[in-house]
Each structure stands twice: as C-alpha cells, then as structure tokens.
Write an enzyme that holds these catalytic residues in place. Structure first.
Site, mmCIF file in Angstrom:
data_model
loop_
_atom_site.group_PDB
_atom_site.id
_atom_site.type_symbol
_atom_site.label_atom_id
_atom_site.label_comp_id
_atom_site.label_asym_id
_atom_site.label_seq_id
_atom_site.Cartn_x
_atom_site.Cartn_y
_atom_site.Cartn_z
ATOM 1 N N LYS A 1 0.812 -1.204 0.000
ATOM 2 C CA LYS A 1 0.000 0.000 0.000
ATOM 3 C C LYS A 1 0.847 1.256 0.000
ATOM 4 C CE LYS A 1 -3.300 -2.101 3.216
ATOM 5 N NZ LYS A 1 -3.891 -1.956 4.588
ATOM 6 N N GLY A 2 2.066 1.135 0.517
ATOM 7 C CA GLY A 2 2.856 2.295 0.903
ATOM 8 C C GLY A 2 3.117 3.335 -0.160
ATOM 9 N N GLU B 1 8.223 2.531 -5.178
ATOM 10 C CA GLU B 1 8.133 1.995 -3.802
ATOM 11 C C GLU B 1 8.125 3.142 -2.800
ATOM 12 O OE1 GLU B 1 7.624 -0.229 -1.829
ATOM 13 O OE2 GLU B 1 8.530 -2.158 -2.250
ATOM 14 N N ASP B 2 7.605 2.884 -1.618
ATOM 15 C CA ASP B 2 7.739 3.884 -0.552
ATOM 16 C C ASP B 2 9.066 3.718 0.178
ATOM 17 O OD1 ASP B 2 6.876 1.447 0.537
ATOM 18 O OD2 ASP B 2 5.734 2.384 2.148
ATOM 19 N N ASP C 1 14.032 -1.382 2.537
ATOM 20 C CA ASP C 1 14.592 -1.656 3.866
ATOM 21 C C ASP C 1 15.640 -2.760 3.697
ATOM 22 O OD1 ASP C 1 15.031 -2.135 6.537
ATOM 23 O OD2 ASP C 1 12.954 -2.469 7.083
ATOM 24 N N LYS D 1 16.461 2.812 3.655
ATOM 25 C CA LYS D 1 17.156 2.681 4.936
ATOM 26 C C LYS D 1 18.576 2.257 4.618
ATOM 27 C CE LYS D 1 13.966 1.882 8.640
ATOM 28 N NZ LYS D 1 13.605 1.026 9.758
ATOM 29 N N ASP E 1 3.779 3.455 7.079
ATOM 30 C CA ASP E 1 2.962 3.225 8.285
ATOM 31 C C ASP E 1 3.754 2.533 9.378
ATOM 32 O OD1 ASP E 1 3.066 0.621 6.911
ATOM 33 O OD2 ASP E 1 1.634 -0.001 8.448
ATOM 34 N N ARG F 1 -0.105 6.659 8.013
ATOM 35 C CA ARG F 1 0.189 6.646 6.577
ATOM 36 C C ARG F 1 -0.096 7.985 5.919
ATOM 37 N NH1 ARG F 1 1.237 1.730 4.111
ATOM 38 N NH2 ARG F 1 0.150 -0.044 5.012
HETATM 39 C C1 PRP Z 1 7.013 -2.297 3.072
HETATM 40 C C2 PRP Z 1 7.310 -1.347 1.936
HETATM 41 C C3 PRP Z 1 8.064 -2.185 0.941
HETATM 42 C C4 PRP Z 1 8.722 -3.242 1.810
HETATM 43 C C5 PRP Z 1 10.197 -2.964 1.906
HETATM 44 O O1 PRP Z 1 5.861 -2.987 2.757
HETATM 45 O O2 PRP Z 1 6.133 -0.816 1.390
HETATM 46 O O3 PRP Z 1 7.211 -2.786 -0.004
HETATM 47 O O4 PRP Z 1 8.139 -3.159 3.111
HETATM 48 O O5 PRP Z 1 10.841 -3.828 2.777
HETATM 49 P P1 PRP Z 1 12.079 -4.729 2.385
HETATM 50 O O6 PRP Z 1 13.050 -3.865 1.615
HETATM 51 O O7 PRP Z 1 12.629 -5.143 3.722
HETATM 52 O O8 PRP Z 1 11.590 -5.876 1.580
HETATM 53 P P2 PRP Z 1 4.877 -3.618 3.827
HETATM 54 O O9 PRP Z 1 4.938 -5.098 3.682
HETATM 55 O O10 PRP Z 1 5.118 -3.011 5.158
HETATM 56 O O11 PRP Z 1 3.455 -3.232 3.285
HETATM 57 P P3 PRP Z 1 2.714 -1.824 3.057
HETATM 58 O O12 PRP Z 1 3.367 -1.155 1.869
HETATM 59 O O13 PRP Z 1 1.325 -2.247 2.782
HETATM 60 O O14 PRP Z 1 2.862 -0.999 4.306
#
Ligand code: PRP
Length: 178
Positions: A43-44, A99-100, A103, A131, A159, A165
């Site tokens: 969703k991000g 992407e948002d 990580d 990050k 979020d 969010r």
């Molecule tokens: C978050 C974010 C990325 C992912 C990155 O998604 O939106 O898609 O984590 O993390 P990574 O680099 O460690 O793979 P999340 O699963 O929290 O879902 P959301 O976007 O719905 O909040």
C-alpha cells in the site's frame, strides 16, 4: 492508537520539492521512450505515486502491484509473496517500479526479477526512502528521494502497524509510542 504526533524527519515542503525535482529528472530520462508504466507497490507507495505521476510531463500509465513481506507491526514473515498483480502486459514496455521504502531490499529484489521475466523493454526502480544500513540484498535503486537511518519512519504512505500513513510529512516513531 498513537498518543502523539510523530516528530518531523522530513517536512511536507521538502518532500514536495524533491518529488518535483525527481519528476523532472524522470521526464527527461524517458523523453522519446514512449509511454512509461509506473507500477506502484501497495500500500505504501500510493501517495508518492500520486504526486510523482502528476508532476511527470511524459506519457504514462499507472498500475499497482501488492506484495506481502511483513507480519503485523514490525515482525517479519521472511518471504515475499505476490498478493495483487498488474492488469496489463508489460512486454516490450518501459517499467518504473515505485516503492515507498527499501529496507532489507527483499521486496524490490523479488519485484525486479519477477517483472524482468516478463520481457519488458526496461525495468527501473524509484523509491521514496531507503534505509541505508539495513540492506540484506543488493538492489539497484535508480531514483531515490531520501536516505533515512535506523529510525522507524511514518507518513507520506509509510505506516507503523497501519497508523500514520496519511501524514503529509515523514516522521519518526518509537514503537513504544504506539
Ligand atoms: C514495506 C514497503 C516495501 C517493503 C520494503 O511494505 O512498502 O514494499 O516493506 O521492505 P524490504 O526492503 O525489507 O523488503 P509492507 O509489507 O510493510 O506493506 P505496506 O506497503 O502495505 O505498508
């Protein structure tokens, strides 16, 4: 429920200024490439994608994809799982994944490989924040808006356990605050 407003890390004005700059860069890079397909990762990415796409000056199409990489809150599930796919074929098309946050990098790594297997003309990546210190997989981010540290960032699509969010800025929360 959150008890207080998160501390400001990156202001709404700063975000908007960088998004406009980035949109100009992308518009220039993709001039003469035909229609660009922007794939927002739900969703991000929904707020970032909305602002970015409205500032582009090139032909573009919007698609969404959803994956799941975390359990509720900050406990990771480990694997990346496709939850929702794009509607259109991307074969022969120029694709920009939006992407948002990057990580560990597992999500973007999975998406790049999956989308490349569909024979697009190109796949590039664009993320609101990265990050810097938590990468577990080496993924290439072609367009980056901000690097962030170890803090848990929220707002502008990001979020913490579905809270915060829709903040217009990027803030920091301590998990204990929630
Ligand atoms: C978050 C974010 C990325 C992912 C990155 O998604 O939106 O898609 O984590 O993390 P990574 O680099 O460690 O793979 P999340 O699963 O929290 O879902 P959301 O976007 O719905 O909040």
């Amino acid at each position: 429920m959150p008890t207080s407003q998160p501390e400001v890390l990156i202001s709404a004005e700063e975000i908007q200024a960088r998004v406009v700059e980035l949109a100009a860069q992308i518009s220039s890079d993709y001039a003469d490439h035909g229609e660009l397909i922007l794939i927002g990762v739900l969703k991000g990415a929904f707020i970032f994608l909305a602002d970015l796409s409205r500032n582009l000056t090139i032909p573009r199409q919007i698609e969404f994809i959803a994956v799941s990489s975390y359990e509720h809150g900050s406990i990771r599930s480990g694997a990346v799982r496709l939850v929702l796919d794009v509607r259109e074929s991307i074969e022969g098309r120029h694709v920009l994944i939006v992407e948002d946050i990057v990580d560990t990098g597992h999500t973007l790594h999975y998406l790049i490989n999956m989308l490349k297997s569909r024979n697009p003309a190109s796949v590039r990546t664009c993320t609101l924040v990265r990050k810097e210190h938590s990468a577990e997989v080496d993924v290439s981010v072609d367009y980056l808006v901000f690097n962030v540290g170890y803090e848990w960032s929220v707002g502008y699509g990001l979020d913490f356990a579905e809270h915060d969010r829709t903040l217009t800025y990027i803030g920091i929360v301590q998990p204990d605050d929630q």
